[in-house]
Write a protein that holds these residues in place. Sequence first.
Motif, PDB file in Angstrom:
ATOM      1  N   ARG A 611      86.929   0.342 -54.996  1.00 24.79           N
ATOM      2  CA  ARG A 611      86.800   0.251 -53.373  1.00 24.79           C
ATOM      3  C   ARG A 611      87.585   1.492 -53.094  1.00 24.79           C
ATOM      4  O   ARG A 611      88.797   1.717 -53.732  1.00 24.79           O
ATOM      5  CB  ARG A 611      87.026  -0.919 -52.725  1.00 24.79           C
ATOM      6  N   ASP A 623      94.266  -0.376 -45.438  1.00 26.18           N
ATOM      7  CA  ASP A 623      92.948  -0.658 -45.122  1.00 26.18           C
ATOM      8  C   ASP A 623      92.197  -0.170 -46.120  1.00 26.18           C
ATOM      9  O   ASP A 623      92.294   0.328 -46.981  1.00 26.18           O
ATOM     10  CB  ASP A 623      92.496   0.045 -43.785  1.00 26.18           C
ATOM     11  N   THR A 624      90.764  -1.051 -46.002  1.00 27.40           N
ATOM     12  CA  THR A 624      89.821  -0.731 -47.035  1.00 27.40           C
ATOM     13  C   THR A 624      88.847  -0.128 -46.269  1.00 27.40           C
ATOM     14  O   THR A 624      88.205  -0.301 -45.195  1.00 27.40           O
ATOM     15  CB  THR A 624      89.420  -1.968 -47.865  1.00 27.40           C
ATOM     16  N   LEU A 625      88.077   1.052 -46.812  1.00 30.59           N
ATOM     17  CA  LEU A 625      87.245   1.644 -46.175  1.00 30.59           C
ATOM     18  C   LEU A 625      85.697   0.879 -46.235  1.00 30.59           C
ATOM     19  O   LEU A 625      85.427   0.131 -47.182  1.00 30.59           O
ATOM     20  CB  LEU A 625      86.868   3.145 -46.921  1.00 30.59           C
ATOM     21  N   SER A 626      84.867   0.935 -45.514  1.00 29.97           N
ATOM     22  CA  SER A 626      83.665   0.317 -45.379  1.00 29.97           C
ATOM     23  C   SER A 626      82.580   1.092 -46.015  1.00 29.97           C
ATOM     24  O   SER A 626      81.417   1.254 -45.723  1.00 29.97           O
ATOM     25  CB  SER A 626      83.300   0.306 -43.858  1.00 29.97           C
ATOM     26  N   ARG A 665      80.458   5.290 -39.567  1.00 34.22           N
ATOM     27  CA  ARG A 665      80.046   4.315 -40.520  1.00 34.22           C
ATOM     28  C   ARG A 665      78.564   4.713 -40.765  1.00 34.22           C
ATOM     29  O   ARG A 665      77.826   3.681 -41.124  1.00 34.22           O
ATOM     30  CB  ARG A 665      80.444   3.047 -40.090  1.00 34.22           C
TER      31      ARG A 665
END
Length: 889
Positions: A611, A623-626, A665
């Motif tokens: 991820r 944070d984690t990217l979408s 996104r």
Amino acid sequence: MTPSTDTRDRLTAALSDRYRIERELGQGGMATVYLAEDLKHKRKVALKVLKPELAAVLGAERFVQEITTTASLQHPHILPLFDSGTANGFLYYVMPFIDGETLRAKLDRETQLGVDDAVGIARDVASALQYAHQQGVIHRDIKPENILLHDGRPMVADFGIALAVSAAAGGRMTETGLSLGTPHYMSPEQATAEKEISGRSDVYSLATVLYEMLAGQPPHLGGSAQQIIMKIIAEPVEVVTRYRKSVPLNVAAALAKALEKLPADRFDSAKAFSDALVNPAFAATFATTGVTASTSGSRGARVSTRMWIGIAVVMVAAMLGALALGRTRGGSSSRDASESRFWSIALPDSAPFVAGVDDYAIAWRSLDISADGRRVVYGTSIDGVQRFFIARTDDGTVKAIPNGSGGVAPLFSPDGRSVLFGTSRELRRLSLADGLAVRVSAWNSITSFTWGGADRVFAKVSYGCLESVAAVGNGQLQQLPKGGCRNGTIAATAQRSDILVESVDIGIALVDATTGASRLVHGVEPAGSDTLLNVVYGRNALVVAARYLIFIRDSTLFAAPIDLDRARLTGPPVPIVTGVRTEGSSASAQIAVSASGTAVWAGGGDADRSRFVWVSRDGRILDTLSIPAERFTSFALSSDGNRVAYSTPANAGSTTIHVADLARRVIDSATFAAYLKPRRWVQGDQAIPLQGAAMEAGQGPRSDFRRLLHVTGSALTLDSALTEVTHESADRSARCSLKGVWFGRAARDSVRTSLNLTQCALSPDGRMIAWVASGAVYLAPVGHDVERRRVKIGDGGMDEPLFSRDGREVVMRNGNAWYSVVVPTNGALPQRPRLLFKGAFNNADGASWALAPDGRLLLLQGLPLIRATHLNVITNFPRFIEEKLKAAK
């Protein structure tokens, strides 16, 4: 006053001497649930009141009588019944109030659960079902809404309620307008309203719940309850691995059996289903990727053609109990000795299988099998240190190897007397007789190694060059005369010491063990095809019995017959085992085959997923990217930090390039017939140079394939012209490639300076260049005298240098650590690199990290390592392959 308010007021009055109702918690198909206080016992409870329309057709006395039979159920995973009764026309029952959430709520939030978590929940529920079934109680309504999670522990609610309602209603259920069981989770016999419902119906329902936890949806979907019911009765269930490749084969096989249409074809108990979920040996029941649950009508079952293939090819292996466990594994048998036998080696809880990881968070192949097939060496982690153990295949005993700590990738010597392994500094050989370990060579950034006979070791080093060294100790790796330099893995061929097998970016190749000359393996030649393009692709290729080629694709093991002299397959590849543990960017599959023909592997599926995460300069994940988890081979962050271009492998040596707009996104993608890796954005973030390898018609393999990807809105187009540009400055005043650096704004003023570099990066203003050459990082002002003015700013494995947005700093990676160097000015010498942080983030074939304008780092966070408690074994693996190939025809 609304009807609901009136109902609650009447209920409050009717139960005021026993319960104080606080609020409504929710409504289901049969009941409304209230949070209440048990006045006598001073505790919170869930008070469930049957819907009035249902209560109207049920005899209160019969309902209370039937529900009382469930009050005796006492199990850790069953929510107990506290009370039940009738009051002022209401039928109610009381259970503990669980301050948690339902599995439905968790699935609504997360869609899919981790495989281990999902299987754990299913096994706990199965334990509750097994206990209840032994007491003669069938739940009849297993669904996510009836599974409560308390501190991660599942509790099954409403046990026996559906049975009580059914028994109380007798034949009058149709009068209620309700049906017992939720459509998605009904068994076929419930859907057809059969009178006799057994525990196998609950097993079916539990399997649908597990299927949804893994796949993100139930086995059957429809626009109405009627459509869903018809599909449950008539349509087959898609194998769960279609939706999630990481599901282990034994879990997929257990689900397929539990979801059979006929109850008699399912597991005979919830315990049997639970056991199959954690028994790798059950994978042999369906060892192809085409598992499909059977369908049936009222007259019997119809098994799909693909399922018959899965069953037929493993009939011998499926006889686990009688064939493998019912006798001494290493001993003789009355059965044909040429048959394959399948079993699992149980590993001790204190020493499970855990893949060894290097400084780049790359997990190596961490098991091997001796030439005679009697011993397996594997790695585990004890107190954070990798240790080696030996498990015997004949009696199942497991013991530690002394003096083997801190190493990765153990390999038995051909004579079985020693184990070769790597450390962070050197390649070592450990004698199993006296525990003495000797140095074979320096590590030199080895990426893969193998034995080449009793006294030789072959290794691929950074950037793929093939080298060899004497195994007797303390030698120097030497490149083979014609050995190419292509990223991949290398393996020996047991029956042909003159041939090595190489798995590289552009395909699988056979390598001459003396010269290093390689020949790509081609598939069965289709009529009219260009044979140069018919290359076989796969990872971790091995040759078995000098006549079969096996390799991994997406954690599935494929096999095909091969003519080694012609380097050509003589039949198409066939999937033979799924769910083989495959690690991250090392492409390491946890499987080995002995010279005697015994195979061993660890299950667990494809772990080669990461991820994207934002990380602070002190190593904290922000944070984690979408962006979905994928196998990322390289990526590039735009100069404004708003877009990420990344590559993922497609089929047959192709690559899919994706461009993700982080603000909107939105992800745009295109697939190209080459192995391509983006590293930087150029031309004002409108194009990306791609480097890699390809097979070109009329030209054959190209290991220096370079093209420019143009990004125009959502369109991704590949320039047909070769490009040498690797990076350029933000003002486009300077460019660099692996062959040098160009500077000067006018074409007539451009000067090319030759540098022996493998990576390069330019400062935003084009005045400074950083590059990697000969294992060190250099920095210099851009100009004619760039080579003379260079200064070393990092060595010892540092690479991937990137400039900060203001050009005053260079940040570099060194394994699991990131360092910063201030760009010197006015001729000053650079300071020593300053450690920013250490962290276990994944590597990638190309670029494995990026630096945002605000100083954050974009890194790859991998999946957690598995701790496998079993290793799978098949004897006479060539025969097993042969049977698979025959069945596929």
